[in-house]
Motif scaffolding. Structure first.
Motif, PDB file in Angstrom:
ATOM      1  N   GLY A 224       0.994  -1.061   0.241  1.00 51.12           N
ATOM      2  CA  GLY A 224      -0.015   0.201  -0.104  1.00 51.12           C
ATOM      3  C   GLY A 224       0.778   1.357   0.632  1.00 51.12           C
ATOM      4  O   GLY A 224       0.424   2.068  -0.927  1.00 51.12           O
ATOM      5  N   THR A 251      -1.505  -0.829  -7.823  1.00 52.50           N
ATOM      6  CA  THR A 251      -2.708  -0.935  -7.437  1.00 52.50           C
ATOM      7  C   THR A 251      -3.436  -2.363  -7.408  1.00 52.50           C
ATOM      8  O   THR A 251      -3.993  -3.193  -6.487  1.00 52.50           O
ATOM      9  CB  THR A 251      -4.259  -0.436  -7.620  1.00 52.50           C
ATOM     10  OG1 THR A 251      -2.702   0.713  -7.497  1.00 52.50           O
ATOM     11  CG2 THR A 251      -4.767  -0.205  -6.912  1.00 52.50           C
ATOM     12  N   GLN A 294     -13.170  -1.744   4.093  1.00 52.69           N
ATOM     13  CA  GLN A 294     -11.383  -1.563   3.534  1.00 52.69           C
ATOM     14  C   GLN A 294     -11.737  -1.538   2.069  1.00 52.69           C
ATOM     15  O   GLN A 294     -11.362  -0.847   1.184  1.00 52.69           O
ATOM     16  CB  GLN A 294     -10.899  -1.566   4.205  1.00 52.69           C
ATOM     17  CG  GLN A 294      -9.621  -1.132   3.563  1.00 52.69           C
ATOM     18  CD  GLN A 294      -8.715  -0.022   3.847  1.00 52.69           C
ATOM     19  OE1 GLN A 294      -9.762   1.062   4.649  1.00 52.69           O
ATOM     20  NE2 GLN A 294      -7.588   0.459   4.005  1.00 52.69           N
ATOM     21  N   GLY A 298     -11.036   1.038  -0.693  1.00 49.88           N
ATOM     22  CA  GLY A 298     -10.091   1.236  -1.637  1.00 49.88           C
ATOM     23  C   GLY A 298     -10.607   0.780  -3.486  1.00 49.88           C
ATOM     24  O   GLY A 298     -10.105   1.274  -3.979  1.00 49.88           O
ATOM     25  N   SER A 302      -9.433   3.470  -6.463  1.00 47.61           N
ATOM     26  CA  SER A 302      -9.014   3.387  -6.630  1.00 47.61           C
ATOM     27  C   SER A 302     -10.165   4.344  -8.775  1.00 47.61           C
ATOM     28  O   SER A 302      -8.929   4.317  -9.575  1.00 47.61           O
ATOM     29  CB  SER A 302      -9.006   2.450  -7.256  1.00 47.61           C
ATOM     30  OG  SER A 302      -8.281   1.914  -6.272  1.00 47.61           O
ATOM     31  N   HIS A 314      -9.339   5.950   3.088  1.00 43.04           N
ATOM     32  CA  HIS A 314      -8.637   4.319   3.037  1.00 43.04           C
ATOM     33  C   HIS A 314      -7.218   4.521   4.642  1.00 43.04           C
ATOM     34  O   HIS A 314      -7.041   3.071   4.735  1.00 43.04           O
ATOM     35  CB  HIS A 314      -7.988   4.820   1.416  1.00 43.04           C
ATOM     36  CG  HIS A 314      -7.367   3.202   1.049  1.00 43.04           C
ATOM     37  ND1 HIS A 314      -9.089   1.731   1.560  1.00 43.04           N
ATOM     38  CD2 HIS A 314      -7.032   2.305   0.709  1.00 43.04           C
ATOM     39  CE1 HIS A 314      -8.170   0.856   0.727  1.00 43.04           C
ATOM     40  NE2 HIS A 314      -6.864   1.587   0.979  1.00 43.04           N
ATOM     41  N   SER A 318      -7.267   1.245   6.792  1.00 40.96           N
ATOM     42  CA  SER A 318      -6.091   0.554   7.192  1.00 40.96           C
ATOM     43  C   SER A 318      -5.090   0.107   9.246  1.00 40.96           C
ATOM     44  O   SER A 318      -4.683  -0.932   8.484  1.00 40.96           O
ATOM     45  CB  SER A 318      -4.695   1.020   6.138  1.00 40.96           C
ATOM     46  OG  SER A 318      -3.970   2.102   6.935  1.00 40.96           O
TER      47      SER A 318
END
Length: 358
Positions: A224, A251, A294, A298, A302, A314, A318
């Motif tokens: 990440g 990614t 999460q 994410g 994106s 995000h 994490s």
């Protein structure tokens, strides 16, 4: 306590520290160290989030020097605007974090029953805070090198690791080996024994799944940072160098690792017996829910060109994912061993306390 003092006094003088002087005169209840340890977890998560605010607002060089904000002033000047205020505010939070960690050390030292694991965890947090501050200074000196920024985030994650360990040890130190898990009974011995739990599932497989879950989650966090270092949020409005990786490829790898973590978490939940592993099952279920949330955040960031607010969510996610996987692992280790189980000799906390704060 007197016996210990007499033993230490044989052949050499006792060295008194301010904390030992206080411990000889005052004592605090178990709730104080629990609250202090939980506060350090919250503060560790907060410092990760505020660091993200600095990055997405382009305030990483709001203060152009370190430890001074400029070459001549400790605080930002009016000409430095909002970016200087944001960066300096984040620096001030490090002082608040030191105060929280210091209170953890003090409350652990002033307990009537010694809590060496909490004390070690508190001091570990203190030195990690110092490390994180130095890495933050190097980040400014290196003009937001993406590699140093990644190291800064990983140092903050290391601090969170120590905070979660200390929090668990605080509950264990206050409660001893007591466990309020209603299903921990005679069947727990069979579940925690070397032959395996319910349905013939060996405990060795459960512990291996738990360890693998932590390892792959750690790798997920590291990858990440590579995605972040390759992305558009450099931390400043100026032209800051980025990592020479293809953001889309990184990614995709990050997403694939997230899928592996999800599969491992589901496999662990399926493998955990109900008898003796009830707390671990509950935490694994909560972890799965946090992980799915999460993943959704994410995916949204994106597909929507990384909006700042979603990036912040995000980052928060994490921190919660890492906290959750540590909780699952520590609880599995305790249940598998059948008695005390934190690495380093300290028992894990009671299931109700850890599950409530998850």
């Amino acid at each position: 306590m007197r016996c210990v003092a007499e033993e230490r006094n044989r052949g050499r003088p006792i060295v008194r520290t301010p904390l030992s002087w206080l411990a000889g005169r005052y004592s605090l209840g178990a709730k104080s160290v629990r609250r202090a340890a939980l506060g350090s977890v919250v503060a560790s998560i907060a410092i990760i989030v505020t660091g993200g605010i600095v990055r997405v607002t382009g305030s990483g060089l709001g203060c152009t020097d370190w430890p001074m904000c400029t070459g001549e002033t400790l605080a930002p000047t009016a000409e430095m605007g909002v970016h200087g205020a944001i960066e300096f505010g984040n620096r001030l939070l490090t002082g608040a974090l030191c105060a929280v960690v210091g209170w953890v050390v003090i409350t652990a030292r002033l307990q009537e029953r010694p809590m060496p694991a909490v004390l070690r965890g508190g001091w570990a947090q203190f030195w990690i805070v110092v490390l994180n501050a130095v890495v933050g200074g190097v980040t400014v000196w290196m003009r937001l090198s993406p590699y140093i920024v990644a190291a800064h985030f990983l140092a903050a994650t290391l601090l969170l690791t120590a905070a979660v360990y200390t929090w668990h040890a605080a509950y264990a130190g206050a409660d001893g080996n007591a466990d309020d898990d209603a299903d921990t009974d005679a069947d727990a011995d069979g579940a925690a024994g070397g032959e395996g739990g319910e349905g013939g599932r060996p405990v060795a497989r459960i512990r291996s799944l738990s360890a693998a879950l932590v390892a792959v989650t750690a790798l997920l966090v590291v990858v990440g940072t590579l995605a972040t270092g390759s992305g558009p949020h450099a931390g400043d409005s100026s032209d800051v160098a980025r990592m020479p990786f293809d953001w889309t490829a990184v990614t995709v790898v990050h997403g694939a690792l997230a899928a592996v973590v999800l599969a491992l978490a589901a496999a662990l939940l399926s493998a955990l017996p109900r008898e003796g592993f009830g707390a671990a099952r509950r935490k694994a279920a909560v972890f799965l829910a946090v992980l799915l949330g999460q993943g959704a955040v994410g995916l949204v960031q994106s597909l929507t060109a990384l909006p700042s607010l979603v990036v912040m969510l995000h980052l928060l996610g994490s921190a919660l994912v890492w906290t959750g996987v540590l909780q699952v692992h520590f609880t599995v280790e305790r249940a598998a061993s059948g008695h005390s189980g934190l690495p380093g000799g300290a028992p894990l906390p009671r299931a109700r306390g850890a599950a409530t704060h998850a």
